[in-house]
Every structure is written in C-alpha cells, then in structure tokens.
Design an enzyme around this catalytic site. Structure first.
Site, PDB file in Angstrom:
ATOM      1  N   LYS A 111       0.803  -1.228   0.000  1.00  0.00           N
ATOM      2  CA  LYS A 111       0.000   0.000   0.000  1.00  0.00           C
ATOM      3  C   LYS A 111       0.830   1.270   0.000  1.00  0.00           C
ATOM      4  O   LYS A 111       0.367   2.322  -0.417  1.00  0.00           O
ATOM      5  CB  LYS A 111      -0.954   0.005   1.213  1.00  0.00           C
ATOM      6  CG  LYS A 111      -2.068  -1.019   1.072  1.00  0.00           C
ATOM      7  CD  LYS A 111      -3.218  -0.719   2.000  1.00  0.00           C
ATOM      8  CE  LYS A 111      -4.353  -1.704   1.773  1.00  0.00           C
ATOM      9  NZ  LYS A 111      -5.448  -1.533   2.695  1.00  0.00           N
ATOM     10  N   LYS A 192      -5.084 -11.347  -5.783  1.00  0.00           N
ATOM     11  CA  LYS A 192      -6.263 -11.784  -5.027  1.00  0.00           C
ATOM     12  C   LYS A 192      -7.487 -10.917  -5.342  1.00  0.00           C
ATOM     13  O   LYS A 192      -7.357  -9.749  -5.717  1.00  0.00           O
ATOM     14  CB  LYS A 192      -5.965 -11.806  -3.524  1.00  0.00           C
ATOM     15  CG  LYS A 192      -5.842 -10.466  -2.884  1.00  0.00           C
ATOM     16  CD  LYS A 192      -5.844 -10.565  -1.359  1.00  0.00           C
ATOM     17  CE  LYS A 192      -5.876  -9.145  -0.811  1.00  0.00           C
ATOM     18  NZ  LYS A 192      -6.073  -9.023   0.607  1.00  0.00           N
ATOM     19  N   LYS A 195     -11.588  -5.596  -3.028  1.00  0.00           N
ATOM     20  CA  LYS A 195     -12.697  -4.650  -3.070  1.00  0.00           C
ATOM     21  C   LYS A 195     -12.369  -3.490  -3.992  1.00  0.00           C
ATOM     22  O   LYS A 195     -13.255  -2.794  -4.468  1.00  0.00           O
ATOM     23  CB  LYS A 195     -12.934  -4.082  -1.676  1.00  0.00           C
ATOM     24  CG  LYS A 195     -13.506  -5.076  -0.687  1.00  0.00           C
ATOM     25  CD  LYS A 195     -13.479  -4.480   0.722  1.00  0.00           C
ATOM     26  CE  LYS A 195     -14.128  -5.409   1.723  1.00  0.00           C
ATOM     27  NZ  LYS A 195     -13.927  -4.944   3.112  1.00  0.00           N
TER      28      LYS A 195
HETATM   29  P1  AMP Z   1     -11.085  -6.853   4.261  1.00  0.00           P
HETATM   30  O1  AMP Z   1     -11.851  -6.700   3.027  1.00  0.00           O
HETATM   31  O2  AMP Z   1      -9.648  -6.564   4.014  1.00  0.00           O
HETATM   32  O3  AMP Z   1     -11.664  -6.179   5.454  1.00  0.00           O
HETATM   33  O4  AMP Z   1     -11.113  -8.420   4.573  1.00  0.00           O
HETATM   34  C1  AMP Z   1     -12.106  -9.063   5.328  1.00  0.00           C
HETATM   35  C2  AMP Z   1     -11.742 -10.510   5.466  1.00  0.00           C
HETATM   36  O5  AMP Z   1     -11.798 -11.156   4.190  1.00  0.00           O
HETATM   37  C3  AMP Z   1     -10.329 -10.780   5.994  1.00  0.00           C
HETATM   38  O6  AMP Z   1     -10.371 -11.857   6.900  1.00  0.00           O
HETATM   39  C4  AMP Z   1      -9.543 -11.115   4.779  1.00  0.00           C
HETATM   40  O7  AMP Z   1      -8.479 -11.991   5.070  1.00  0.00           O
HETATM   41  C5  AMP Z   1     -10.571 -11.814   3.915  1.00  0.00           C
HETATM   42  N1  AMP Z   1     -10.272 -11.655   2.475  1.00  0.00           N
HETATM   43  C6  AMP Z   1     -10.123 -10.501   1.774  1.00  0.00           C
HETATM   44  N2  AMP Z   1      -9.874 -10.747   0.473  1.00  0.00           N
HETATM   45  C7  AMP Z   1      -9.863 -12.096   0.327  1.00  0.00           C
HETATM   46  C8  AMP Z   1      -9.660 -12.990  -0.790  1.00  0.00           C
HETATM   47  N3  AMP Z   1      -9.454 -12.546  -2.027  1.00  0.00           N
HETATM   48  N4  AMP Z   1      -9.712 -14.314  -0.543  1.00  0.00           N
HETATM   49  C9  AMP Z   1      -9.954 -14.787   0.693  1.00  0.00           C
HETATM   50  N5  AMP Z   1     -10.156 -14.012   1.781  1.00  0.00           N
HETATM   51  C10 AMP Z   1     -10.110 -12.688   1.618  1.00  0.00           C
END
Ligand code: AMP
Ligand code: TRP
Length: 327
Positions: A111, A192, A195
């Site tokens: 980032k 990966k 969002k």
């Molecule tokens: P965040 O969107 O960063 O708040 O992520 C929320 C949860 O989703 C966290 O536990 C991340 O590890 C999981 N996560 C985010 N992106 C992925 C992805 N592409 N595959 C699997 N888990 C994900």
C-alpha cells in the site's frame, strides 16, 4: 467456551473472497464458541473516506453479517469506534512494537509502495488490529490467508508484553479456511480478489444480481488447454474457479475435478454460475430486509454495550500492567 474475534472493513463491495475466506466460518463458529464480530471503521480511515459513505458502509456490513447468518442472540456484533478501548490499547501496543516489524508487513509494503508520503495510520494499522484482538482475550481469529502476517505480529506483541511485564494478554491463534482462504481475481488469477480493483468483473460481490454473477463468471480468465484440473501454478484461472466451486458446494476439489472430467470450461462455468446464484440469492434477500429494519441499530447498540463491558475489564488489567493511572 473459546472466544472468537474477527473484523471486516466497512469499505463496500464485500465479495465472495471475503465470504469464503473469512465470513463463512464466522457463522459456523458461533455454534460452539463465544463470538465477537466487529465492523472496523477505524481501520477504514487509514485511507481517506467519504464520511457519509463510511457510515452507510458500516450499516451495510452489519446487515450483511446478519444476512449470512450471524445471529445477534448468539454473537456480539458491534462497530469498532463505539468502543473507545480499541484506540486506547492501540496506543499502548504501539509503544510495544517496533517500526522495523511494521515496515516489513507485506500489506504495508504494497500500500505504501511508490507513494510520495505515507500516512502513519497505514504503518500502525496492524497494531490497531492487534489491539482489537487482544482487547477481548481472544483465543481464535478466523481470517483469510492475507492476514496471516498480522496475526503473527499480534502474537509476537502479546508474548513480548507477557514476558517483559508478566501475564497480561491471551495469545491468540489464527484460523484459516482451506478452500477459499485466498480467492483470486476472476480477470487476473495471479492477484487476489479485492474490493478496490477498478474492474467490476474481477470480483463477485455478495449482493450482485444473477445477471452480473453470470457475466463475471463466464468472462473469467482460464487457459487454452481445456482440461479441468487443479494446478494453481500452471492453471491459476481454472484452479481458482475449482476452489470457489469446492468452497460453495462443500465438495472436495478432487471430487469436483472428477465430476467435470471430460467436460469443457463452458459447462463447468455454467454449473458454477448456478451454484453461486443459489448461494447468494438468500443472502441478498435477507440483506434487503435487515438493512431496512430498525432492529439493525438496536443490535449494534447492544453489541457495543456488551463489547465495552469485556474491553473495560481487559483495559483495567493492562493499565495495571503498565502502571498507567494513579490508583
Ligand atoms: P477486508 O476486506 O480486508 O476487510 O477483509 C475481510 C476478510 O476477508 C479478511 O479476513 C480477509 O483476510 C478476507 N479476504 C479478503 N480478500 C480475500 C480474498 N481474495 N480471498 C480470501 N479471503 C479474503
Ligand atoms: N485487517 C483486517 C482486514 O483487512 C480486518 C481486521 C481489523 C481484523 N481488525 C481485525 C480481522 C481483528 C481480524 C481481527 O481484513
């Protein structure tokens, strides 16, 4: 009962990566754990947010939590900024962590790379995450694979404080899902699913309509050898779709491979479209009902009260550990 804590950022576009990597296990864990699920709005402001949008997204994630099956009678659902202990413990832990270990974090490097000036919050973000976890004497943290390093850091900080000042923190463990722990982008299976990707078809959001689900999956990147085989190294696109299929259906990847042996990518993708539509339709329907209901705010208010009661106990112990305050 063991205590579970996890958090999701309120930044919109919660996708099937978030769901299969983390959120789905939140639901299963509530049966035999004491679960606390947080919407981490203080993490979201490490990068600039539109204040109105942020509030909207907080309520969206809260409603999504309930829509996927997190039951406020079993689990605590609350918003991070409504319990001030997160920020307080975050500071104390900052004083017990090293800039070296924070600049080494993969997510920080990704980032901050190429930026002219980097916000301090981006650097100390994993310490706030450690505070979230340690504030509740958490045993288990269900998260996606991308958070492994942050969980390790949390453990390091907890052990460091315990060794130096005496038993203060419970040392937590991460819990990662097998299939779905890392869902890759549909348009580029080497990065990966996220969002923030500008290509809407790189992800399937939990609230996507059937037609969008179909389009995104049918366009997903595969390869030209035509064989439905799990081989992430050489066939990242097909392997990603197999993982998603396996995670949604609860079928082992080998069995999915066997079921589609001799079939073409088109048939496999169509089956995946149907499976995904079936999985997401009830979530979408629940979400729309809950998001409009007054119950949502009540759940968050109650959740904040319960979370704060636990946090205050930990904070008292932590203040004593460090000699903060005067009685
Ligand atoms: P965040 O969107 O960063 O708040 O992520 C929320 C949860 O989703 C966290 O536990 C991340 O590890 C999981 N996560 C985010 N992106 C992925 C992805 N592409 N595959 C699997 N888990 C994900
Ligand atoms: N950093 C996590 C993410 O980006 C979200 C998060 C914040 C979290 N605090 C947490 C996850 C505490 C688990 C426990 O996905």
């Amino acid at each position: 009962m063991k205590r579970v804590f996890s958090g999701v950022q309120p930044t919109g576009n919660i996708h099937i990566g978030n769901y299969l990597g983390a959120l789905k296990q939140f639901v299963d864990l509530q049966e035999d754990h004491e679960c606390i699920y947080c919407i981490v709005d203080e993490h979201a402001i490490t990068v600039p947010q539109d204040p109105k949008e942020l509030r909207k997204h907080v309520l969206d994630v809260a409603a999504l939590y309930m829509a996927i099956g997190i039951d406020p009678r079993k689990s605590i659902i609350f918003v991070q900024s409504s319990v001030s202990g997160h920020a307080e413990l975050g500071w104390i832990l900052c004083c017990n962590s090293y800039t070296g270990e924070l600049t080494r974090m993969t997510q920080f490097k990704a980032k901050s790379g190429g930026q002219e000036s980097v916000g301090t919050g981006l650097l100390t973000y994993p310490v706030l995450m450690a505070a979230d976890i340690l504030l509740y004497d958490t045993d288990v943290v269900p998260v996606g694979n991308d958070q492994k390093q942050h969980i390790e850091l949390t453990r390091d900080i907890a052990i460091r404080v315990n060794n130096k000042y005496g038993e203060t923190f419970v040392v937590p463990e991460g819990r990662f899902m097998k299939a779905g722990a890392r869902v890759m982008a549909l348009d580029d299976p080497t990065s990966k699913m996220s969002k923030s990707s500008p290509n809407n078809h790189s992800r399937i959001s939990l609230l996507d309509e059937d037609s969008k689900i179909k389009k995104s999956i049918m366009r997903a990147t595969t390869d030209s050898d035509g064989e439905i085989r799990f081989d992430p190294e050489n066939k990242p696109g097909v392997s990603n779709l197999l993982s998603i299929y396996s995670a949604f259906s609860g079928t082992a990847i080998e069995d999915v491979e066997a079921d589609f042996r001799g079939k073409g990518y088109g048939d496999f993708k169509k089956a995946l479209v149907e499976l995904t539509k079936e999985a997401l339709a009830p979530i979408r329907q629940n979400f729309n009902e809950i998001r409009e209901s007054e119950e949502l705010i009540r759940v968050l208010d109650e959740g904040a009260e319960k979370a704060d009661a636990i946090a205050q106990k930990t904070l008292k112990r932590v203040r004593d550990t460090f000699g903060l305050g005067y009685r």
